[in-house]
Design an enzyme around this catalytic site. Structure first.
Site, short mmCIF file in Angstrom:
data_model
loop_
_atom_site.label_atom_id
_atom_site.label_comp_id
_atom_site.label_asym_id
_atom_site.label_seq_id
_atom_site.Cartn_x
_atom_site.Cartn_y
_atom_site.Cartn_z
N GLU A 261 9.38 2.20 10.82
CA GLU A 261 10.20 3.41 10.88
C GLU A 261 9.23 4.58 10.97
OE1 GLU A 261 12.62 6.48 8.18
OE2 GLU A 261 12.70 4.41 7.49
N LYS B 180 0.86 -1.19 0.00
CA LYS B 180 0.00 0.00 0.00
C LYS B 180 0.89 1.23 0.00
CE LYS B 180 -1.80 2.81 2.80
NZ LYS B 180 -1.84 4.02 1.92
#
Length: 494
Positions: free
Chosen positions: A245, A171
């Site tokens: 992250e 995505k």
């Protein structure tokens, strides 16, 4: 490949679409389906079927390695059109996208090499046993990528996931899906079987469903800290793996043993590359007092000299922010710093540009001097071209200031003293520290932070191994049998 080869999966009849906007002009450049939970379910089901039918996972590792090398070659052959497409989609200058995308093949080659050289262990065992380990793919992995480095960040995880035999649902950011879609025909040409890589072009609903889906074995996410927190809860419920992250507020410490011009010119890259839209952007410059004034002067001069404009022009050094919303957030934070008493020495406003660029989402490279650690601009992630400069007196004070933040992704240290550089790097609580440089990365370097900057690592063998699970096999090789209840072999408990 041409930039028209950006095919998105079909959406159901009646489903919505999303306009993809050029942030340099505000104009629509493409329309893609607005996928939601139903389309994610379909993509995951297709990826699961591709995994279970085993055309990819059952390939010998040497063959998967060869296909990854062909992917690298195909990307390399398409680099020019890919970097131009990325510049069009996210507004980064072609000088930046060219440099970044030219390195993308390295990740596929690196993980192909790890796969070709992969070894598993034979473990010591007491008695007549042969104990060894095998690695197996996880299954279907989800990769959620951001707008700022769409292709590079995708390559870091995708190359490791594919190397290990997984299938993948990607995505991309709803704002920048185009280079991800352009990768699909590249994968096909390289020999990746149908269904192994799926792409959904949706926003929050699609991302949320992907993190919650019971058939997703691992999520790799790059995004905001709150998004990562929600994803962590969703994956933890089913004990799925997750690498994230997230946000950052990167400190850059400048000591008085370096030339302030040298430090300012080198460190400016950390603040203004990608228009400051990077999780490791140097946004807090902690500068020793003896060189503080000179550093501010040189950083201000460098900021004022940066050429802001059309990203497709090779002479442009900084493009727009990704959206009007993001520009508004940056402007509000700069205004708050001004209201709290900081001094704006460069930028702090929207640049005056002509033609179509006047409708783009530009913001001038900005330097905020005389800030304090209590100001919002010194504590919040700005995600824009804003460098906040704060003085310090001692090394201990600099380290304390650097660590006084909930984030821990990256940090920079500028010093010519070898002992100080290593000592300070060792004291900073961050996943990555650069000395006399910034944002340096390699496929072999694990990338990721601590605290609210995330969990796990992208890149390196650490990332490679996290896309498989480890199985231990214990084989009894003695000629006699074991009969615990008959009295044979009761000298030890198996």
């Amino acid at each position: 490949m041409t930039i028209t080869d950006t095919r998105a999966p079909e959406a159901p009849s009646g489903a919505g679409t999303r306009d993809i906007v050029n942030p340099s002009t505000g104009q629509v450049i493409r329309t893609v389906p607005e996928h939601g939970a139903a389309e994610v379910d379909s993509a995951v089901a297709a990826a699961k079927q591709a995994f279970e039918s085993a055309p990819w996972a059952s390939l010998h590792p040497s063959e998967r390695s060869r296909i990854l090398l062909r992917i690298a070659d195909e990307i390399e052959a398409s680099t020019e059109e890919l970097y131009r497409l990325e510049a069009l989609n996210n507004g980064r200058p072609v000088t930046e996208t060219r440099a970044q995308l030219s390195r993308v093949p390295e990740w596929f080659r690196y993980n192909a090499g790890l796969l070709a050289a992969q070894r598993t262990a034979v473990l010591p065992s007491d008695g007549p046993y042969l104990t060894y380990q095998r690695r197996a793919p996880l299954g279907v992995c989800g990769i959620i990528t951001p707008f700022n480095h769409p292709m590079l960040i995708l390559a870091r995880s995708l190359s490791a996931a594919l190397a290990n035999g997984n299938t993948v649902v990607v995505k991309p950011s709803e704002l920048t899906p185009l280079t991800t879609l352009a990768l699909l025909p590249i994968l096909e040409r390289a020999g990746v079987p149908d269904g192994v890589v799926q792409v959904v072009t949706g926003a929050a609903e699609a991302g949320r469903r992907l993190t919650e889906h019971p058939d997703i074995a691992k999520i790799t996410l790059t995004g905001g800290t709150e998004t990562g927190r929600s994803a962590a809860v969703a994956t933890a419920r089913r004990f799925a793996r997750m690498t994230a992250e997230l946000g950052g507020k990167t400190p850059v410490i400048v000591f008085d043993d370096v030339d302030p011009r040298e430090a300012a010119e080198g460190a400016a890259f950390s603040a203004f590359v990608a228009a400051g839209q990077s999780c490791v952007a140097g946004s807090r410059f902690l500068v020793q007092r003896d060189v503080y004034a000179a550093f501010v002067e040189h950083l201000t001069a460098r900021a004022l000299a940066i050429r802001v404009g059309d990203p497709t022009d090779p002479g442009t050094q900084m493009g727009p922010l990704i959206s009007a919303r993001q520009r508004g957030k940056v402007a509000d934070l700069v205004d708050s710093g001004r209201a709290e008493g900081a001094r704006i020495t460069a930028g702090g406003s929207v640049p005056d540009l002509d033609g179509d660029l006047a409708e783009g989402f530009f913001y001038s490279p900005t330097v905020i001097a005389d800030a304090t650690m209590r100001m919002g601009v010194a504590r919040e992630e700005i995600f824009g071209p804003v460098a906040v400069v704060i003085p310090f007196d001692t090394e201990e004070e600099a380290v304390a200031m650097a660590n006084d933040n909930p984030y821990g992704l990256g940090a920079g240290v500028w010093t010519h003293r070898l002992d100080r550089g290593h000592r300070v790097a060792d004291s900073i609580r961050a996943g990555m520290v650069w000395i006399n440089d910034h944002h340096r990365l390699e496929p072999s370097l694990p990338w990721g932070g601590i605290k609210e900057s995330g969990i796990g690592k992208d890149a390196g063998i650490e990332s490679f191994d996290e896309f498989s699970w480890l199985k231990t096999v214990v084989a009894r090789i003695a000629p006699d049998s074991v009969d615990w209840y008959g009295g044979a072999g009761t000298e030890r408990l198996n």
